[in-house]
Design an enzyme around this catalytic site. Structure first.
Site, mmCIF file in Angstrom:
data_model
loop_
_atom_site.group_PDB
_atom_site.id
_atom_site.type_symbol
_atom_site.label_atom_id
_atom_site.label_comp_id
_atom_site.label_asym_id
_atom_site.label_seq_id
_atom_site.Cartn_x
_atom_site.Cartn_y
_atom_site.Cartn_z
ATOM 1 N N HIS A 106 -21.043 -62.153 45.628
ATOM 2 C CA HIS A 106 -22.502 -62.242 45.461
ATOM 3 C C HIS A 106 -22.914 -63.705 45.402
ATOM 4 C CE1 HIS A 106 -26.415 -60.386 43.956
ATOM 5 N NE2 HIS A 106 -26.630 -61.692 44.039
ATOM 6 N N HIS A 163 -25.684 -66.492 47.669
ATOM 7 C CA HIS A 163 -26.680 -66.622 48.742
ATOM 8 C C HIS A 163 -26.481 -67.931 49.494
ATOM 9 C CE1 HIS A 163 -29.345 -63.336 47.194
ATOM 10 N NE2 HIS A 163 -28.642 -63.597 46.107
ATOM 11 N N GLY A 211 -34.889 -60.644 46.371
ATOM 12 C CA GLY A 211 -36.273 -61.041 46.087
ATOM 13 C C GLY A 211 -36.793 -60.426 44.813
ATOM 14 N N HIS A 213 -29.670 -55.678 45.502
ATOM 15 C CA HIS A 213 -29.896 -56.159 44.137
ATOM 16 C C HIS A 213 -30.705 -55.067 43.411
ATOM 17 C CE1 HIS A 213 -29.202 -60.063 46.012
ATOM 18 N NE2 HIS A 213 -29.419 -60.730 44.901
ATOM 19 N N GLU A 215 -31.949 -56.099 37.587
ATOM 20 C CA GLU A 215 -31.855 -57.486 37.122
ATOM 21 C C GLU A 215 -33.179 -57.858 36.449
ATOM 22 O OE1 GLU A 215 -32.111 -60.277 40.285
ATOM 23 O OE2 GLU A 215 -31.457 -61.983 39.095
HETATM 24 ZN ZN LIG Z 1 -28.542 -62.603 44.235
#
Ligand SMILES: [Zn+2]
Length: 359
Positions: A32, A34, A187, A215, A218
């Site tokens: 994980h 980006h 996002g 995702h 979170e």
């Molecule tokens: Zn992430």
């Protein structure tokens, strides 16, 4: 090696040194992270200078940029993230970004990375999709040939822009032979951003053999996870740590063996949890939830993958067995071919045996 929790002070220091060297030496998988959020200040300045892009704080060089990275809010974080994204315009920018990131990962003995990339962020800015994909492919090839690190890609859709889903899937399918393995969703997360409009795109992605790694859980709690489980058939979930607010949901994740990609420093930086020591990672493990440790947007959150391991050792008192167990989990949860998994797991065990007198 003695255990970090017993012996006198000198023994404990020896143990910590030995744990640090085990953490550095273990061949690792990172699941994980980006691309846009992995560009360290030095690399960002190089890319920005090439295209004349203004980065926050960059007039004061690497130090100024480093300061801008230490954002104070999610809004500041997005500002830096968008500026970093804007440095990527031509094929060589993407290639150099991938290779620069790969150098940092290789130095941490990462051998396999499933890197999230948001193609439409660039396409809507006018980047040519063919140049973008060619640049990613070139960076990936150089990383493998020169550094021995393999990139697989998760192309993700911004949750608040579901209309970009079909084109994201189309680009993911076009780049399958360049390592795209999954479709993701990232996002902003909240009750106003349902994944219902993305269900059809994910169904098509599944039919085409792509995995689903959204995702969820979170910035928003159990309802986001519930919807994700029901509509997107996830192979893994990014973050997911807020499942603990609903014991039934937590039990379901454990029973179904759906692993979480847990990024503690990211959770602290974005205010999901108050501090690293208060992170619920140990509770997730105690509840039987499968998880790996990951770094998300490492330079923006003042961390690296190895630093996440070190912080867990310090916060949760992990010994060598726990470090190895978590490192192995990332390999098991990855989408690498089975024979490669077996080889990497064996390599981890032999490094751990050499470092920590493990059986
Ligand atoms: Zn992430």
């Amino acid at each position: 090696m003695s255990n970090a929790t017993d012996g006198d002070g000198a023994d404990s220091l020896d143990s910590l040194d030995s744990l640090n060297s085990l953490i550095m030496a273990l061949p690792k998988a990172e699941l994980h992270v980006h691309l846009e959020g992995s560009i360290v200040p030095e690399l960002a300045l190089k890319l920005a200078a090439r295209r004349g892009v203004a980065l926050p704080g960059a007039e004061r060089g690497v130090e100024g940029l480093r300061e801008a990275y230490r954002f104070a809010s999610f809004r500041d974080f997005l500002k830096v993230y968008i500026a970093l994204s804007n440095t990527l315009q031509q094929a060589e920018d993407f290639s150099d970004a991938v290779f620069g990131i790969a150098e940092g990962l290789a130095a941490q003995q990462v051998r396999w990375v499933e890197m999230t990339f948001t193609p439409m962020t660039h396409v809507v800015q006018g980047v040519d999709p063919d140049a973008m994909l060619a640049g990613l492919a070139d960076g990936r090839r150089r990383a493998l040939e020169q550094l021995g690190i393999e990139f697989a890609w998760v192309f993700d859709v911004v949750r608040s822009l579901p209309e970009q889903g079909p084109q994201t899937l189309e680009l993911a399918l076009r780049a399958r032979d360049q390592g795209v393995v999954a479709l993701g969703v990232g996002g902003p997360e909240g009750p106003q951003w349902s994944v219902v409009p993305l269900a059809g795109v994910f169904e098509r992605a599944h039919a085409e053999g792509l995995k689903s790694v959204p995702h969820a859980g979170e910035q928003h709690g159990p309802p986001s996870l519930r919807e994700t489980l029901d509509l997107l058939a996830p192979a893994r979930i990014g973050h997911g740590v807020r499942c603990l607010e609903d014991p039934e949901l937590t039990a379901e994740l454990a029973d179904r063996g759906i692993p979480l990609e847990v990024c503690p420093s990211s959770n602290v930086a974005l205010g999901v949890v108050p501090s690293f020591t208060a992170h619920p990672l140990p509770q997730l493990l105690a509840a039987g939830v499968e998880l790996s440790l990951a770094s998300d947007d490492p330079p923006l959150f003042g961390t690296t993958l190895t630093e996440e391991y070190r912080r867990c050792v310090s916060a949760f008192g992990w010994g060598p067995e726990q470090v190895l167990k978590i490192a192995a989990a990332a390999v098991r949860h990855s989408f690498m071919p089975e024979d490669r998994k077996r080889a990497l797991l064996a390599a981890q065990r032999s490094v751990a045996q050499a470092h920590a007198s493990l059986p």
